[in-house]
Design an enzyme around this catalytic site. Structure first.
Site, PDB file in Angstrom:
ATOM      1  N   ASP A 138       0.806  -1.600   0.075  1.00  0.00           N
ATOM      2  CA  ASP A 138       0.096  -0.172  -0.253  1.00  0.00           C
ATOM      3  C   ASP A 138       0.528   0.996  -0.077  1.00  0.00           C
ATOM      4  OD1 ASP A 138      -2.037   1.805  -0.318  1.00  0.00           O
ATOM      5  OD2 ASP A 138      -3.347   0.655   1.571  1.00  0.00           O
TER       6      ASP A 138
HETATM    7  C1  BGC Z   1      -5.266   3.230   0.053  1.00  0.00           C
HETATM    8  C2  BGC Z   1      -5.456   2.162  -0.984  1.00  0.00           C
HETATM    9  C3  BGC Z   1      -4.592   2.712  -2.328  1.00  0.00           C
HETATM   10  C4  BGC Z   1      -3.852   3.488  -2.807  1.00  0.00           C
HETATM   11  C5  BGC Z   1      -3.206   3.956  -3.930  1.00  0.00           C
HETATM   12  C6  BGC Z   1      -3.804   4.152  -0.348  1.00  0.00           C
HETATM   13  O1  BGC Z   1      -3.556   4.976   1.065  1.00  0.00           O
HETATM   14  O2  BGC Z   1      -4.897   2.677   1.662  1.00  0.00           O
HETATM   15  O3  BGC Z   1      -6.787   1.113  -0.432  1.00  0.00           O
HETATM   16  O4  BGC Z   1      -5.350   1.559  -3.620  1.00  0.00           O
HETATM   17  O5  BGC Z   1      -3.585   4.698  -0.925  1.00  0.00           O
HETATM   18  O6  BGC Z   1      -4.014   5.454  -4.245  1.00  0.00           O
END
Ligand code: BGC
Length: 766
Positions: free
Chosen positions: A292
């Site tokens: 993530d």
């Molecule tokens: C979130 C994810 C997301 C990623 C990319 C993160 O802050 O937890 O769910 O896919 O950002 O945008």
């Protein structure tokens, strides 16, 4: 013959003349071609280029989904230091960035282009929690299919969805993004979403690679506070939290995203047990594992060491791609020299990234998803029509006293509340590609559907909140909470006057879109005070009060449940919200949604979920009892239980009839019942089947969902339904983490929600 072959094989194995690897089935021809291609390419790659493929960047500029953005992106692409990019859209834009990789980097390796396509792309569907309330797998799959079609027409080949985190805590803002509290339902939805996105194996250019997230247990953050610690038993994980991720893996999801939280004391992104032992070895996952947003770097704050240490930890654990943080890019070479990681680990990660590109057809045509001629596939009237239908299916009728709904298409309606005319709040959280200006607010939908005989008087009545700190914190992406210059008293007064002139009041109230979503936890999940005051003033007028509720989480609604005549929960319904709300309010569509997360009476009851254990001192009803597991000040029951939702019509359930009262493990039990539509409307019901294992070697929940059927009945119509229960439905994880069944007594329940059920008993014989 077969047993002879097996014996032969066994003797061979025992003699040590062949290894297990040699007897594995040989890969299919397409896999073989992919392996040869990837191996060939990797032979040409330098160490730096291999590490470059593990780097996922975002240039910023769009909707921010994290606190930092990547720098010098173009130069890095030229140097072969980027494997993929997210956060840009548009076939032209994507093409121009792809051209840098394909024309200007040494090996011309194309990039992956991803985005958070969560509940639709430009045609935004209901937030996932709302979508789950439809319990309608074909419709859910359709929403993902449309999302994939639009996203691929917009330059993308990778969606960071489905989010399948089970959540039992509505304080957590990201409960909006998942499918609620139940692992069985969550698994069905995970499968449907993956199928919708990936189609039949990514063969077509209107399918894209899905990414199941956030692996794992992200929804179990303590106190519902985002990114907080998770501490859970293995048996609890296997039973209640892991099944939806596993279902996505079984449905051949192309990628998995690791979560921010820790598991058993080790952050998921650096957790070898999770990413290798469980995901790869036990589940056989063959795709790409991505972190993530900066979750590699964040392991330093978790207390796991400096950037080099945590990056090595992540690679060792089985992570393939590093989102935004560039720990892999900047430290892996050093770690290799210092023997903290191996060449084989880097090769393995690189191979996974290249394989994803191969499967997406990017080596055949890097511009496969950059077709400007496909613009007409985006936001088409057909897609909007589907969004309207799907939104209506996601709404849940929580109360309808004296059949105040559906509304007549005549008379005067006072339409009040801060969300009645608020285009900005219709899409809900995580709609990064959506354009709120394209959305239909409730007032517009009402006018579209009501016809000429309805007079609508509008008054805002209140701000979503008057708490300036909450307003500031909510409005990070724009003024979702618009604060009126008038005083609260003046606004309420206007609304009361409108109510006095009307036959009834429709009050459109609730949360702003970003009061749920990432980093949007709330400790108090009631309606903001400003709106509570408005509702109280409206109730005093004595006019029938219909609440249309916007929310990204279950809320505490005691006053509303007591004093409103009707409550229709519409979550955030997406781009066609207003039309869909009007369709339901005026009875053009009879609501059929059922909640997938329990609504607590108060926050003190949280975590609250239907499939709880019995305990040694169970409480059995409304009455308080000393020395029982209950509260002094509130009942144990939720306000609305899991699976609950009303219809304009009324369904009667007959008694259950079982094909047998004892079954052997190789037999199926058939459960039959008659269901009748005895009300005045045609309608759809979700009939739910639960079981309870009465005695086992580990404690078992008081109810577990094991099946459901959606049935449409015309008014006056009856139908006999049949469910089948086999031994697979009776299995559970025992204390040795084995998936087993144990003979003995079971109960089976069928009903309209997890509380109101018919029941029968049977026995599983040894
Ligand atoms: C979130 C994810 C997301 C990623 C990319 C993160 O802050 O937890 O769910 O896919 O950002 O945008």
């Amino acid at each position: 013959m077969k047993s002879f072959r097996n014996l032969f094989l066994l003797l061979f194995l025992l003699a040590g003349t062949v290894t297990l690897a040699q007897v594995k089935p040989s890969p299919a021809p397409t896999e073989l071609r992919m392996n040869q291609f990837v191996q060939g390419l990797m032979q040409k790659m330098t160490l730096d280029e291999k590490i470059g493929q593990l780097n996922l960047v975002t240039p910023g500029g769009g909707v921010a989904t994290g606190a930092v953005v990547s720098q010098g992106v173009e130069e890095k692409i030229r140097k072969g230091q980027v494997g993929g990019l997210f956060g840009i859209t548009g076939p032209d834009k994507v093409r121009s960035v792809q051209e840098i990789a394909v024309k200007e980097s040494r090996l011309h390796i194309p990039l992956l282009f991803g985005l958070d396509v969560i509940h639709g792309h430009k045609t935004v569907f209901p937030i996932p929690l709302g979508l789950s309330c439809s319990w309608d797998m074909p419709l859910i799959e359709k929403s993902a299919r449309i999302a994939a079609t639009e996203a691929t027409a917009d330059g993308l080949c990778w969606a960071f969805s489905p989010m399948v985190d089970i959540a039992r805590d509505p304080r957590w803002g990201r409960i909006a993004e998942g499918s609620g509290e139940d692992a069985y339902l969550g698994s069905q939805i995970a499968k449907a979403m993956v199928k919708g996105y990936q189609g039949e194996g990514l063969a077509k250019n209107n399918t894209l690679m899905a990414c199941v997230k956030h692996f794992a247990l992200y929804g179990a953050a303590e106190a519902g506070r985002d990114y907080n610690t998770v501490d859970m038993s293995r048996i609890g994980m296997y039973q209640n939290y892991l099944p939806p991720y596993k279902a996505a893996v079984d449905a051949a999801v192309g990628s998995v995203m690791s979560s921010f939280n820790e598991i058993d004391g080790i952050p998921a992104t650096g957790n070898k047990w999770l990413l290798t032992d469980l995901l790869r070895k036990q589940w056989g996952f063959k795709g790409l594992v991505v972190s993530d947003y900066t979750s590699v770097n964040e392991m330093s704050a978790h207390g796991m060491g400096d950037l080099q240490t945590v990056s090595a930890l992540a690679l060792n654990a089985g992570l393939n791609m590093d989102m935004v943080g560039e720990g892999f890019l900047t430290t892996l070479k050093k770690s290799l020299k210092e023997h903290k990681v191996t060449q084989q680990q880097i090769d393995e990660a690189c191979k996974r990234v290249l394989e994803a590109k191969y499967k997406l057809g990017l080596f055949d045509d890097p511009y496969r998803y950059c077709n400007v001629q496909r613009a007409n596939e985006i936001l088409s009237s057909e897609n909007r029509k589907a969004a309207r239908e799907i939104a209506a299916h996601s709404f849940v009728l929580l109360k309808n006293a004296k059949q105040v709904l559906p509304l007549k298409k005549s008379g005067t309606i006072a339409l009040v509340g801060p969300l009645a005319d608020s285009k900005r709040n219709m899409l809900g959280t995580w709609s990064v590609a959506g354009d709120w200006q394209q959305s239909i607010p409730v007032i517009e939908g009402m006018k579209n559907v009501a016809g000429n005989n309805v007079n609508i008087i509008f008054a805002k009545g209140a701000n979503i909140s008057d708490d300036s700190l909450l307003v500031k914190r909510t409005n990070v992406f724009g003024p979702e909470i618009e604060v009126d210059k008038r005083s609260p008293e003046e606004m309420i007064q206007e609304a009361v006057e409108a109510a006095t002139k009307a036959d009834l009041v429709v009050a459109v109230v609730g949360e702003a879109a970003d009061m749920t979503g990432e980093a949007s936890s709330r400790s108090d999940i009631s309606l903001p005070k400003s709106q509570e005051n408005l509702l109280k003033a409206l109730a005093k007028t004595g006019k029938p009060l219909v609440i249309v509720l916007f929310n990204g989480r279950p809320l505490t609604l005691n006053w509303e449940n007591k004093y409103a005549d009707a409550i229709l929960d519409v979550w955030f319904g997406g781009i066609e919200t207003g039309n869909a709300v009007a369709d339901v309010l005026f009875g053009d569509y009879n609501p059929s949604g059922k909640i997938t997360a329990s609504f607590p009476v108060n926050t003190g009851q949280i975590p609250i979920y239907y499939n709880h254990k019995n305990t040694g001192r169970p409480y059995n009803g409304e009455e308080f009892a000393k020395f029982k597991s209950n509260y002094l000040d509130v009942s144990n029951d939720p306000l609305y239980p899991f699976g609950y939702g009303l219809s304009y019509t009324s369904f009667q359930y007959g008694e259950l009839s079982l094909s047998k009262t004892k079954i052997r493990p190789n037999e199926k039990l058939r459960v039959k019942l008659k269901i009748s539509n005895e009300g005045n409307f045609d309608g759809e019901e979700t009939v739910q089947l639960y079981i309870r294992d009465m005695v086992a070697t580990v404690t078992r929940p008081v109810k577990e969902l094991k099946g459901f059927q959606k049935v449409f009945l015309k008014k006056g119509e009856s139908r006999e339904l049949e469910f089948s229960i086999g031994v697979e439905d009776l299995k559970f994880w025992n204390s040795n983490l084995k998936w087993v069944y144990e003979p003995g007594a079971f109960q089976v329940f069928v009903g309209t929600n997890s509380r109101d059920v018919k029941e029968a008993s049977f026995e599983l014989l040894p």
